[in-house]
Design an enzyme around this catalytic site. Structure first.
Site, mmCIF file in Angstrom:
data_model
loop_
_atom_site.group_PDB
_atom_site.id
_atom_site.type_symbol
_atom_site.label_atom_id
_atom_site.label_comp_id
_atom_site.label_asym_id
_atom_site.label_seq_id
_atom_site.Cartn_x
_atom_site.Cartn_y
_atom_site.Cartn_z
ATOM 1 N N SER A 102 0.818 -1.211 0.000
ATOM 2 C CA SER A 102 0.000 0.000 0.000
ATOM 3 C C SER A 102 0.856 1.267 0.000
ATOM 4 C CB SER A 102 -0.973 0.000 1.180
ATOM 5 O OG SER A 102 -0.404 -0.563 2.319
ATOM 6 N N GLU A 132 -5.645 0.143 -8.026
ATOM 7 C CA GLU A 132 -4.597 0.986 -8.603
ATOM 8 C C GLU A 132 -3.554 0.044 -9.204
ATOM 9 O OE1 GLU A 132 -4.035 5.003 -6.029
ATOM 10 O OE2 GLU A 132 -3.501 3.210 -4.941
HETATM 11 P P1 NAI Z 1 -1.807 -9.862 6.919
HETATM 12 O O1 NAI Z 1 -0.898 -9.762 8.081
HETATM 13 O O2 NAI Z 1 -3.237 -10.153 7.155
HETATM 14 O O3 NAI Z 1 -1.267 -10.962 5.911
HETATM 15 C C1 NAI Z 1 0.070 -11.111 5.577
HETATM 16 C C2 NAI Z 1 0.320 -12.581 5.355
HETATM 17 O O4 NAI Z 1 1.579 -12.743 4.754
HETATM 18 C C3 NAI Z 1 0.316 -13.402 6.645
HETATM 19 O O5 NAI Z 1 -0.605 -14.461 6.525
HETATM 20 C C4 NAI Z 1 1.746 -13.907 6.729
HETATM 21 O O6 NAI Z 1 1.860 -15.175 7.326
HETATM 22 C C5 NAI Z 1 2.131 -13.939 5.280
HETATM 23 N N1 NAI Z 1 3.570 -13.995 5.071
HETATM 24 C C6 NAI Z 1 4.530 -13.297 5.691
HETATM 25 N N2 NAI Z 1 5.727 -13.645 5.202
HETATM 26 C C7 NAI Z 1 5.524 -14.581 4.242
HETATM 27 C C8 NAI Z 1 6.369 -15.314 3.381
HETATM 28 N N3 NAI Z 1 7.679 -15.134 3.397
HETATM 29 N N4 NAI Z 1 5.817 -16.187 2.533
HETATM 30 C C9 NAI Z 1 4.499 -16.352 2.506
HETATM 31 N N5 NAI Z 1 3.632 -15.679 3.302
HETATM 32 C C10 NAI Z 1 4.147 -14.802 4.164
HETATM 33 O O7 NAI Z 1 -1.615 -8.482 6.120
HETATM 34 P P2 NAI Z 1 -2.588 -7.798 5.055
HETATM 35 O O8 NAI Z 1 -3.396 -6.781 5.732
HETATM 36 O O9 NAI Z 1 -3.246 -8.837 4.245
HETATM 37 O O10 NAI Z 1 -1.545 -6.992 4.164
HETATM 38 C C11 NAI Z 1 -0.747 -7.624 3.195
HETATM 39 C C12 NAI Z 1 -0.227 -6.584 2.231
HETATM 40 O O11 NAI Z 1 -1.299 -5.885 1.634
HETATM 41 C C13 NAI Z 1 0.663 -5.527 2.865
HETATM 42 O O12 NAI Z 1 1.680 -5.192 1.964
HETATM 43 C C14 NAI Z 1 -0.283 -4.359 3.060
HETATM 44 O O13 NAI Z 1 0.387 -3.131 3.082
HETATM 45 C C15 NAI Z 1 -1.123 -4.498 1.830
HETATM 46 N N6 NAI Z 1 -2.445 -3.879 1.893
HETATM 47 C C16 NAI Z 1 -3.202 -3.987 3.022
HETATM 48 C C17 NAI Z 1 -4.447 -3.388 3.088
HETATM 49 C C18 NAI Z 1 -5.262 -3.513 4.318
HETATM 50 O O14 NAI Z 1 -6.240 -2.775 4.456
HETATM 51 N N7 NAI Z 1 -4.959 -4.419 5.221
HETATM 52 C C19 NAI Z 1 -5.010 -2.637 1.935
HETATM 53 C C20 NAI Z 1 -4.158 -2.672 0.774
HETATM 54 C C21 NAI Z 1 -2.921 -3.255 0.778
#
Ligand code: NAI
Ligand code: 3HC
Length: 709
Positions: free
Chosen positions: A430, A463
């Protein structure tokens, strides 16, 4: 060139509507004249006993009145006449004295449905493209060709208001249950079934429809006292939803009420009167502009047209099966029906992610948007694991791991090793610049950003962020894939925060400054909700997660310096272990997952006492101008390609009030000079962060605008 062709089968005239040179059928002024002449011929030709109206377009029956014609309307009287003439045309169908059958495949919307309602029998195809609805309020107008009269008479006042006031469309099976159509058939036999029905009606006379429902329906729909209750309830609901910013739903309610209580002639008069008033009003103008902006984005692939062709995505890989990864997976399977494999660090997280993705499908099953066999087929497309097994076949990989640059780089390197050389890699970051993630990529031309919003299945924006090195093929592939996922896609430049988070950041930060001054949370949030945002900024911080907001704030501070220096409120909240909705404690309290009022213990945490008598207008000005100023600055830096993208992005990404047209449209309405003046005042009172963007100052000197006047 003619829009209608008529063939006769036995004694049934089959009238095919195919507006030359257009992708959809629309009711233009010329079409109306031609159709009215045709009706006279159909009436006078004694060899014709019945009529079928069918479309020659692949996916649209009739998409409604020609919205483009609305933009040329200058006076209320002209707009009223347009509606009146539509009503007259439709009434002539109803009174033709020969049965008319509407054979509906594809979009049957607005004036198209109003015409079908005047037909004597309606047959629709069971195809997903077949949608019936009166979306007029979404354009700031009301159904103006008899829809406010005929729909409640056909399906009952409550069901009709449900459709009209929200402008929502229904698929064929639901339309059948509502009594909106008489039969649902497969596309292949639509025409023959319609011809047979027309022939039958010519012999037996018009169908008598049994009124649906039980005692409650009788009491509420068919007694004056019951209807009064319905009107009152509907009014309250509309006011709650629109906050009085959108006049059309209430006007539609009034046109329905007048028609049912005082007869159809009075109802039609109220209908065209209100249509005329609304069609030339500012809200409708704004909503129509957004309609055309959204439509033009459907054809904009973000590349020089023809410079590349999109790759077919047969298999999708997703790394990180957390909140976003699972949302992307569920939405891709639902809308693109693509084979999707999730990978996470361990199997229990993969399991959780798969479950969350399946939940998106189950929700559709529950709401009968999916049949059981469709649901089974789609869930079978989802799989997952803790290794890269299967990624060798992925055409597109989207990463949604934690927001950490090193981790994202490592994941990219792993994907480059595991996948094919031509696999496209997209990051859902993000805030992190894509070029930083791609810095050590072996194939940077295949790397770009695909920034989804949460919750993915509901938020309509995507985006797409190319770097200087991304190939046109990768861009067009990502854009088309996003569109197939059901998103409106804007292509934005690779700057910190991209577009949406860039303009959101100073707005949320200003809310945090207000909090530190002791401005009550309720005042901040109710002020901005009343201004037209779906929720206020403090509630939004709770939704986003205070940790996520803080991280984003840091990135922005680093990139833009003092101007984006974060207020301290978030750190203090996080130090007290308050993350927002996700852990049940933020600025608000949460009970069983529901927001339950402001948590007043927040104020001591922030080291303030809530002040009394804070000026809501000043709160509004600070928040709004923080966003408008950033929008002007980012636009000048080339973050977006044009004002259209910026406004659509703000509306679909943040819920910027559509009736205001978007931040850039709003600056045009205000005039750059007035905006600069207001910003200077704020700068004097609250500091340098309000210094007007240089581009805005320049614009005010030159009298420039974002859109042509
Ligand atoms: P989250 O913490 O819910 O999910 C992240 C996942 O990635 C976790 O399940 C974790 O175990 C996994 N992970 C970490 N290292 C890993 C690896 N080496 N290999 C495989 N899986 C791995 O986080 P979320 O909220 O889903 O965010 C993910 C991305 O999306 C971030 O970059 C965030 O900035 C972006 N984002 C988040 C938004 C939001 O509202 N939460 C909106 C738009 C983008
Ligand atoms: N008026 C003018 N142009 C229309 C139109 C309409 N009602 N409906 C579609 N178009 C145009 C689009 O602008 C686009 O034009 P372009 O090719 O020049 O850019 C073209 O038709 C194709 O449209 P889409 O790209 O949107 O095609 P899709 O297949 O994705 O969607 C659709 C088709 C579902 C019909 C969608 O276009 C749509 O929702 N249209 C608007 C429907 C609507 O709001 N109707 C109500 C009109 S108001 C009315 O009827 C008033 C009456 O009560 C008096």
């Amino acid at each position: 060139m003619s829009s209608f062709t008529t063939t006769t089968e036995d004694s049934v005239a089959v009238v095919t509507f195919d507006l030359p040179g257009e992708p959809v059928n629309k009711l233009t002024a010329a079409v109306r004249l031609e159709f009215e002449a045709l009706l006279i011929h159909l009436r006078d030709d004694s060899a014709i006993k019945a009529v079928v109206l069918i479309s020659g377009k692949p996916d649209s029956f009739i998409a409604g009145a020609d919205i483009e014609e609305f933009t040329a309307l200058t006076t209320q009287a002209e707009a009223e006449r347009l509606s009146f003439e539509g009503q007259e045309m439709v009434s002539r169908v109803e009174t033709l004295a020969k049965p008319v059958v509407a054979a509906i495949h594809g979009a049957c919307l607005g004036g198209g449905l109003e015409l079908a309602l005047a037909c004597h029998y309606r047959i629709a195809t069971d195809h997903p493209k077949t949608q019936l609805g009166l979306p007029e309020v979404q354009l700031g107008i009301i159904p103006g060709a008899g829809g406010c009269q005929r729909l409640p008479r056909l399906i009952g006042v409550r069901a009709a208001l449900d459709m009209i006031l929200a402008g929502k469309s229904e698929r064929a099976l639901k339309a059948l249950r509502l009594g909106l159509v008489d039969e649902v058939v497969p596309h292949s036999i639509l025409r023959s079934v319609a011809v047979a029905a027309a022939g039958r009606l010519a012999q037996t006379g018009l169908p008598r429809r049994k009124s649906k429902g039980g005692l409650q329906d009788t009491l509420l729909d068919r007694t004056a006292a019951g209807r009064r209750m319905v009107y009152r309830g509907a009014r309250q609901q509309v006011l709650k939803k629109t906050g009085n910013h959108y006049p059309a739903p209430l006007a539609a309610l009034e046109a329905v009420r007048v028609g049912l209580e005082h007869g159809i002639a009075a109802g039609l008069a109220e209908e065209h009167r209100a249509f005329g008033e609304l069609a030339v009003g500012d809200v409708s103008r704004k909503l129509v502009q957004i309609f055309f902006a959204t439509t033009s984005l459907k054809k904009d692939d973000g590349i020089v047209p023809g410079s590349a062709v999109p790759r077919q995505i047969r298999r999708l890989g997703i790394i990180g099966s957390g909140f976003m990864g699972s949302g992307i997976a569920g939405t891709a399977v639902l809308n693109v029906e693509v084979d999707t494999r999730l990978k996470d660090a361990d199997l229990s997280r993969v399991g959780k992610g798969l479950k969350a993705a399946i939940e998106i499908l189950s929700e559709r099953l529950k709401r009968r948007r999916l049949t059981r066999p469709q649901y089974e087929r789609l869930t079978a497309l989802l799989s997952g694991g803790d290794s890269y097994a299967g990624f060798g076949r992925a055409d597109l990989v989207i990463e949604a791991v934690f927001e950490e640059l090193d981790l994202k780089r490592r994941v990219l390197a792993e994907v480059e090793a595991a996948a094919r050389p031509d696999t496209i890699f997209a990051s859902n970051t993000s805030t992190i610049p894509i070029r930083d993630i791609a810095a050590s990529a072996e194939r940077p031309e295949r790397v770009l950003g695909m920034h989804f919003f949460s919750p993915v299945e509901k938020m309509p924006l995507l985006e797409v962020i190319p770097t200087e090195l991304t190939s046109p093929e990768a861009i067009v592939t990502a854009v088309r894939f996003g569109r197939r996922m059901g998103k409106t896609v804007i292509v934005v430049d690779d700057h910190p925060g991209f577009w949406v988070n860039r303009i959101l950041s100073p707005y949320l930060n200003e809310a945090a400054f207000l909090l530190e001054e002791g401005v009550p949370i309720e005042l901040i949030d109710t002020t901005m909700a009343a201004w037209g945002f779906p929720v206020g900024p403090v509630a939004l911080l709770d939704e986003v997660g205070l940790d996520v907001a803080q991280k984003a704030g840091r990135v922005m501070h680093e990139a833009f310096g003092e101007r984006m220096k974060p207020a301290g409120a978030l750190s203090r909240m996080l130090a007290a272990n308050r993350f927002g909705r996700k852990n049940g404690v933020g600025f608000y309290r949460y009970e069983d997952g529901h927001k339950a009022g402001v948590d007043s213990s927040v104020y001591p945490l922030l080291g303030v006492r809530p002040v009394e008598g804070a000026d809501a207008r000043l709160v509004e000005r600070r928040l709004v101008y923080a966003m408008l100023n950033e929008a002007a600055g980012a636009c000048a830096e080339g973050v977006i390609r044009c004002a259209r993208d910026g406004d659509v992005g703000a509306i679909y990404g943040i819920g910027f009030p559509p009736f205001r047209g978007g931040p850039l449209r709003m600056l045009d309405d205000l005039g750059a000079a007035r905006a600069v003046e207001a910003l200077h005042l704020l700068q004097d009172q609250h500091g340098e962060r309000f210094r007007p963007a240089a581009a805005l100052v320049e614009m005010s000197r030159q009298g420039g605008r974002y859109y042509p006047a």
